[in-house]
Motif scaffolding. Structure first.
Motif, short mmCIF file in Angstrom:
data_model
loop_
_atom_site.label_atom_id
_atom_site.label_comp_id
_atom_site.label_asym_id
_atom_site.label_seq_id
_atom_site.Cartn_x
_atom_site.Cartn_y
_atom_site.Cartn_z
N ALA A 1 11.83 -6.76 15.39
CA ALA A 1 11.19 -6.00 17.39
C ALA A 1 9.88 -6.89 17.11
O ALA A 1 9.17 -7.31 15.96
CB ALA A 1 11.11 -4.69 17.32
N THR A 2 9.53 -7.22 19.02
CA THR A 2 9.01 -8.06 19.20
C THR A 2 8.32 -6.58 20.16
O THR A 2 7.02 -7.10 20.76
CB THR A 2 9.17 -8.89 20.35
N THR A 3 8.91 -6.01 21.12
CA THR A 3 8.01 -5.35 21.39
C THR A 3 8.24 -3.35 21.73
O THR A 3 9.74 -3.08 21.57
CB THR A 3 7.60 -5.24 22.69
N LEU A 4 7.62 -2.43 21.34
CA LEU A 4 8.19 -0.89 21.28
C LEU A 4 7.26 -0.55 22.61
O LEU A 4 6.35 -0.17 22.78
CB LEU A 4 7.68 -0.09 20.26
N TYR A 5 8.62 0.20 23.64
CA TYR A 5 8.01 0.22 24.93
C TYR A 5 8.25 2.32 24.91
O TYR A 5 9.17 2.96 23.96
CB TYR A 5 8.91 0.29 25.84
N VAL A 6 7.18 2.40 25.28
CA VAL A 6 6.80 4.23 25.22
C VAL A 6 6.28 4.63 26.89
O VAL A 6 6.00 4.10 27.23
CB VAL A 6 6.03 4.98 24.66
N ALA A 7 7.28 5.93 26.93
CA ALA A 7 7.36 6.42 28.25
C ALA A 7 5.75 7.18 28.55
O ALA A 7 5.34 7.38 27.56
CB ALA A 7 8.18 7.06 29.01
N GLU A 8 5.19 6.61 29.83
CA GLU A 8 3.84 7.71 29.93
C GLU A 8 4.56 9.41 29.67
O GLU A 8 5.44 10.09 30.12
CB GLU A 8 3.20 7.29 31.24
N GLY B 1 12.94 8.51 26.21
CA GLY B 1 11.09 7.85 25.85
C GLY B 1 10.65 6.76 25.18
O GLY B 1 9.51 6.53 25.00
N LEU B 2 11.37 6.34 24.24
CA LEU B 2 11.38 5.10 23.40
C LEU B 2 12.56 4.06 23.30
O LEU B 2 13.96 4.50 23.68
CB LEU B 2 11.49 5.44 21.46
N VAL B 3 11.97 3.05 23.34
CA VAL B 3 13.04 1.94 23.51
C VAL B 3 12.35 0.35 23.07
O VAL B 3 11.20 0.38 22.85
CB VAL B 3 12.81 1.08 25.33
N LEU B 4 13.02 0.33 21.97
CA LEU B 4 13.14 -1.20 20.80
C LEU B 4 13.76 -2.21 21.59
O LEU B 4 14.45 -2.52 21.15
CB LEU B 4 12.98 -0.82 19.72
N GLN B 5 12.43 -3.51 21.27
CA GLN B 5 13.62 -4.60 22.40
C GLN B 5 13.01 -5.44 21.28
O GLN B 5 12.47 -5.62 19.94
CB GLN B 5 12.14 -5.22 23.15
#
Length: 335
Positions: free
Chosen positions: A110-117, A158-162
């Motif tokens: 993976a390149t980025t893990l996005y986490v919701a505020e 709340g979690l998205v993995l690119q």
């Protein structure tokens, strides 16, 4: 008025008269000259874009990680705006807590893990952050509407993995995987399956029942999109998927290599539980829910088997049909 000249402040002192007395000396002309074009936002020190650019440069200089390996708190950066979700062969997004954790456990590149505020933290969120830190994957925090837009409204929790574009295997890779396992090859081929949830379910079932891989055609079939990743619950990170230009040709090449090809169809002559070649090298071909097997693929199969169902039920979807057939094959192989 008479007498006012003796009052303090009634007369203007010399040298305090407003405006030029004789001339401006060119000051007004110089004041009208501009200071040149406005510099880009990234070059203005107080602009947010400049701070983001400086942070990006700092992360690149430190190896691309925005968070240390032992930290469990996401950085304060926000994900970039994205107008739309994942597209075909481009970068994929894995959404959902279970899917993200499964992918991180399998060390998906993976390149980025996005986490919701202000995310409600639980064991899965904590594990995802810890795994991302251990794998040196950048963690970016952003508002939920931003994550909704990135995933086209998919339930992401709340979690998205690119992840980078999926790297497909070849049928030969699947056979080599079977050879290394010491067991007869067991493959699943999907013919005309366009629903990513069915593909993900088939991949998940194939991994659960000991298959060595899944084969999909390039045309008139879904690929390993983010939806298929989510439906597989992370199994796609453990089980390879091969993509072929022509499914009929690929099946014939497998037949030439000694692999038996069995198609699933409601009008098959043999029930899947009575498949005598289950313990031999085998490819199970599953068609779409509506059209079933295409004519060329059906003619290529060595045998067409059926799953016994009630007469008032028209058909099963591809994911469920693959699960039942794989279970029967695994049962016969274990006997």
């Amino acid at each position: 008025m008479a007498g006012n000249d003796k009052r303090h402040g009634a007369r203007r002192k010399e040298g305090t008269k407003k405006g030029p007395t004789v001339g401006s000396g060119g000051q007004r002309r110089r004041a009208l000259q501009g200071k040149g074009p406005t510099p880009p936002a990234e070059e203005r020190k107080a602009h947010p874009a400049a701070r983001r650019a400086a942070s990006a440069a700092k992360r690149a200089a430190s190896g691309g990680s925005s968070q240390g390996a032992g930290s469990s708190r996401p950085s304060g950066s926000r994900p970039p705006a994205r107008r739309g979700g994942p597209k075909g062969e481009g970068t994929e997004l894995v959404a959902g807590r279970n899917s993200v954790v499964e992918a991180l456990r399998a060390r998906v590149p993976a390149t980025t893990l996005y986490v919701a505020e202000r995310i409600e933290s639980d064991d899965r969120v904590k594990e995802a952050l810890k795994l991302a830190g251990d794998l040196h994957i950048p963690v970016l925090e952003g508002p939920r509407p931003e994550l909704d837009r990135m995933t086209d409204g998919t339930l992401h929790q709340g979690l998205v993995l690119q992840v980078p574009p999926y790297r497909y295997a070849t049928p030969q890779d699947l056979l080599e995987r079977a050879h290394d396992s010491g067991r007869p090859p067991l493959l699943v081929a999907l013919d005309g399956v366009t629903d990513p949830r069915n593909l993900g379910a088939a991949v998940r079932s194939a991994a659960a029942f000991g298959a060595h891989g899944v084969i999909v055609p390039e045309r008139r079939s879904v690929g390993m999109t983010a939806g298929a990743w989510k439906a597989s619950a992370g199994a796609a990170a453990r089980l390879p998927v091969a993509r072929v230009t022509n499914l009929t040709r690929a099946l014939r090449e497998l037949q030439n290599g000694g692999v038996f090809v069995a198609g699933l169809d409601g009008e098959g002559s043999v029930e899947v539980g009575e498949l005598e070649v289950a313990s031999d090298p085998l490819v199970l071909v599953v068609g779409s829910e509506g059209k079933g097997l295409s004519r060329l693929v059906r003619d290529t199969c060595d045998l067409v088997v059926r799953i016994p169902i009630a007469h008032d039920t028209e058909s099963l979807n591809a994911g469920i049909a693959a699960s039942i057939a794989l279970y029967e094959v695994a049962r016969r192989r274990a006997a």
